[in-house]
Every structure is written in C-alpha cells, then in structure tokens.
Scaffold this motif. Structure first.
Motif, PDB file in Angstrom:
ATOM      1  N   LEU A   1       0.891  -4.825   7.924  1.00  0.00           N
ATOM      2  CA  LEU A   1       2.154  -4.996   7.219  1.00  0.00           C
ATOM      3  C   LEU A   1       2.010  -6.031   6.122  1.00  0.00           C
ATOM      4  O   LEU A   1       1.258  -7.003   6.257  1.00  0.00           O
ATOM      5  N   ASP A   2       2.759  -5.825   5.030  1.00  0.00           N
ATOM      6  CA  ASP A   2       2.801  -6.804   3.954  1.00  0.00           C
ATOM      7  C   ASP A   2       3.709  -7.957   4.348  1.00  0.00           C
ATOM      8  O   ASP A   2       4.804  -7.750   4.886  1.00  0.00           O
ATOM      9  N   ARG A   3       3.269  -9.150   4.052  1.00  0.00           N
ATOM     10  CA  ARG A   3       4.092 -10.314   4.371  1.00  0.00           C
ATOM     11  C   ARG A   3       5.329 -10.379   3.477  1.00  0.00           C
ATOM     12  O   ARG A   3       6.376 -10.868   3.887  1.00  0.00           O
ATOM     13  N   ALA A   4       5.191  -9.914   2.242  1.00  0.00           N
ATOM     14  CA  ALA A   4       6.302 -10.059   1.284  1.00  0.00           C
ATOM     15  C   ALA A   4       7.424  -9.064   1.534  1.00  0.00           C
ATOM     16  O   ALA A   4       8.571  -9.317   1.192  1.00  0.00           O
ATOM     17  N   GLY A   5       7.118  -7.918   2.118  1.00  0.00           N
ATOM     18  CA  GLY A   5       8.149  -6.898   2.290  1.00  0.00           C
ATOM     19  C   GLY A   5       7.926  -6.109   3.554  1.00  0.00           C
ATOM     20  O   GLY A   5       7.233  -6.536   4.479  1.00  0.00           O
ATOM     21  N   ASP A   6       8.557  -4.926   3.596  1.00  0.00           N
ATOM     22  CA  ASP A   6       8.442  -4.091   4.783  1.00  0.00           C
ATOM     23  C   ASP A   6       7.445  -2.958   4.584  1.00  0.00           C
ATOM     24  O   ASP A   6       7.410  -2.031   5.373  1.00  0.00           O
ATOM     25  N   GLY A   7       6.628  -3.016   3.548  1.00  0.00           N
ATOM     26  CA  GLY A   7       5.594  -2.015   3.338  1.00  0.00           C
ATOM     27  C   GLY A   7       4.331  -2.382   4.090  1.00  0.00           C
ATOM     28  O   GLY A   7       4.302  -3.291   4.911  1.00  0.00           O
ATOM     29  N   GLY A   8       3.251  -1.683   3.835  1.00  0.00           N
ATOM     30  CA  GLY A   8       1.994  -1.966   4.494  1.00  0.00           C
ATOM     31  C   GLY A   8       0.964  -0.926   4.140  1.00  0.00           C
ATOM     32  O   GLY A   8       1.204  -0.014   3.350  1.00  0.00           O
ATOM     33  N   SER A   9      -0.212  -1.091   4.726  1.00  0.00           N
ATOM     34  CA  SER A   9      -1.303  -0.157   4.502  1.00  0.00           C
ATOM     35  C   SER A   9      -1.741   0.414   5.830  1.00  0.00           C
ATOM     36  O   SER A   9      -1.693  -0.264   6.866  1.00  0.00           O
ATOM     37  N   GLY A  10      -2.175   1.652   5.809  1.00  0.00           N
ATOM     38  CA  GLY A  10      -2.589   2.348   7.016  1.00  0.00           C
ATOM     39  C   GLY A  10      -1.868   3.666   7.153  1.00  0.00           C
ATOM     40  O   GLY A  10      -1.200   4.139   6.213  1.00  0.00           O
ATOM     41  N   ASP A  11      -2.024   4.293   8.282  1.00  0.00           N
ATOM     42  CA  ASP A  11      -1.364   5.574   8.540  1.00  0.00           C
ATOM     43  C   ASP A  11       0.146   5.398   8.437  1.00  0.00           C
ATOM     44  O   ASP A  11       0.713   4.462   9.019  1.00  0.00           O
ATOM     45  N   PRO A  12       0.836   6.264   7.680  1.00  0.00           N
ATOM     46  CA  PRO A  12       2.287   6.118   7.512  1.00  0.00           C
ATOM     47  C   PRO A  12       3.034   6.083   8.834  1.00  0.00           C
ATOM     48  O   PRO A  12       4.024   5.334   8.969  1.00  0.00           O
ATOM     49  N   MET A  13       2.600   6.874   9.803  1.00  0.00           N
ATOM     50  CA  MET A  13       3.265   6.850  11.111  1.00  0.00           C
ATOM     51  C   MET A  13       3.101   5.495  11.783  1.00  0.00           C
ATOM     52  O   MET A  13       4.054   4.938  12.368  1.00  0.00           O
ATOM     53  N   GLU A  14       1.900   4.927  11.710  1.00  0.00           N
ATOM     54  CA  GLU A  14       1.668   3.628  12.336  1.00  0.00           C
ATOM     55  C   GLU A  14       2.404   2.513  11.585  1.00  0.00           C
ATOM     56  O   GLU A  14       2.868   1.552  12.191  1.00  0.00           O
ATOM     57  N   VAL A  15       2.491   2.598  10.277  1.00  0.00           N
ATOM     58  CA  VAL A  15       3.256   1.593   9.523  1.00  0.00           C
ATOM     59  C   VAL A  15       4.706   1.613   9.932  1.00  0.00           C
ATOM     60  O   VAL A  15       5.350   0.576  10.141  1.00  0.00           O
TER      61      VAL A  15
END
Length: 269
Positions: free
Chosen positions: A255-269
C-alpha cells in the motif's frame, strides 16, 4: 535498479511489487503477472510466460515480454533487457504523442473556409468598384485608394473576438455542469460530436476494487463507504478479525503511504 543504469543485455530479477524499468524478454517466469494498464488500458493483470509469440502480436498479447511503465503484480521472473529509454514501447508512445498533429476543430475549419470566401468576395467587389470608377473617368489613384479602403473595411476584424467570447461562454456553461474543458475550441468540437467510443475502465469507473461486505458464518458485515472517516472495527467474536488477518498475511501487495492506492494484484490491494 534505476532505469538509467540498465542497458540492453542486462539480466533483471523481478518479484511481486517491482516496477519494470525497461522492456524485458522473459527467460524465466513463475506465476508471473503484470499490470500493463498504463500501456493497454486493461485493468486486469496480464499473465506472463516464456513462450514466444508471433511477429504481429499486439502489445497486450506479448505474454513473453515485460514493458517499461508496468509493474509486477504477482509471481517472479527473470528477463533480459531489450530496450531502454525511447527504444521502449512507452518511449515510442511518447514520441507518437509529441509528433501527433492535434488537427483543427470543425469551427476552425469553418472559419478558415469563411475567411477564404470573404477574401475572394472582397477582392471581387473592390476590383469591380475600381473598374467602374476608371470607366467613368475618375482619377486612377483615387479609385485605387478607394478599392483598398473598401477591402480593408470589409474584413470583419471583430470576428475572432466574437468567436472567443461565444466559446468562453460555452466553457463557462459546461463548467456549471461539472465538465472541465482545457481548450476553447473543444467546446464547439464537443457540440459537433455524434458518437463517443470510450473504455469505461478508469474513465467511467475508478479502476480499483473496494471491500464492501464481509461474509462469515456468524453473518455479514457491511463496510463503511469511502466518505465515512470512521475506521472499521472487527466484530467481538473474532471471526472478522481472523478473516482480515488471513487476507493480510496471504498477500503480496504493498500500500502507498500517501493514499489508498498500492502496487500488486488488484484483488490483493
């Protein structure tokens, strides 16, 4: 590894969550998938393997390649750098965008056509008046000056101002409908549009999934909407807490610290 340190022929090791810094030809892949939405517009991760593809395969069908600008959502792999910088697919797209001709809007084409018609009509009228004056025995210098003055007066200098004001009012009215327009000419172009073809992912949707409900043996728990600042508290019976702990531990996303996004499988995010 920073992109500026890579050259064609380098061997790159990849794992879930890594950003791809160059175009790579895969030589090893284990459960590998990549998010190529920045290149293809598809939000679903693309499964990757080492099998070769045909020479005419489209970018989204090149399963044995990883491209700069994408990210690994799951699995691991090894690739050979085959392109960096502008030699990558992302660099080629950038070049196409920079070299693309924006074209003229329907209004600009109509104004150009009207200008040509006005010029020819003005020249014809000015020449006719000068010829009539010369035939009538008037002073040639005077008739030449009159023809030039008539030609200058017939050109509508205020037309661009009127068009700009009309487009500005259209932009203001569109803004009241929550439609932001960058260029004035786009207001008239939008009005002349008859068919719009669009991909809904990321355009009509937010291109991300959100947990809305937890289903457990003891019942279902509705999750709060995004606008609700109250944090979610697991149920006292521990089932919700156990479910969330399993989901977090069996997860490779970041997960990104700045927001609610992130990297990885969309389901896992």
């Amino acid at each position: 590894v920073p992109a500026e340190d890579l050259v064609p022929g380098d061997i790159v090791l990849l794992d879930a969550g890594d950003a791809v810094s160059a175009d790579l030809r895969l030589i090893e892949a284990s459960g590998l998938a990549a998010d190529e939405s920045a290149l293809t517009g598809e939000s679903v991760a693309t499964d990757k393997n080492t099998q070769p593809v045909g020479p005419d395969a489209r970018l989204g069908e090149q399963v044995s390649m990883l491209f700069k600008g994408s990210s690994v959502t799951r699995g691991s792999g090894v690739g050979v750098v085959v392109g960096t910088g502008l030699a990558t697919e992302l660099g080629r797209m950038t070049q196409l965008v920079l070299e693309a001709d924006a074209g003229r809007s329907p209004l600009e084409r109509e104004l150009a056509r009207l200008s040509v018609q006005l010029i020819w009509a003005t020249l014809a009228v000015a020449a006719a008046i000068a010829a009539v004056g010369l035939i009538g025995g008037r002073d040639p210098i005077l008739m030449l000056q009159s023809a030039i003055a008539l030609a200058v007066a017939a050109i509508p200098e205020g037309l661009p101002i009127v068009v700009t004001l009309a487009l500005a009012r259209g932009m203001w009215r569109m803004a009241r409908q929550n439609a932001l327009i960058e260029r004035l000419s786009a207001v008239e172009t939008l009005g002349a549009t008859t068919v719009i073809l669009t991909d809904k992912t990321g355009t009509l949707t937010e291109n991300r999934m959100t947990v809305r409900r937890l289903c457990m043996p003891s019942g279902e728990i509705e999750m709060a909407a995004d606008a609700d600042p109250a944090p979610f508290r697991p149920a006292r019976d521990g089932q919700a807490e156990s479910l969330l702990r399993i989901a977090v531990l069996c997860n490779d996303a970041q997960l990104d610290r700045a927001g609610d996004g992130g990297s990885g499988d969309p389901m896992e995010v």
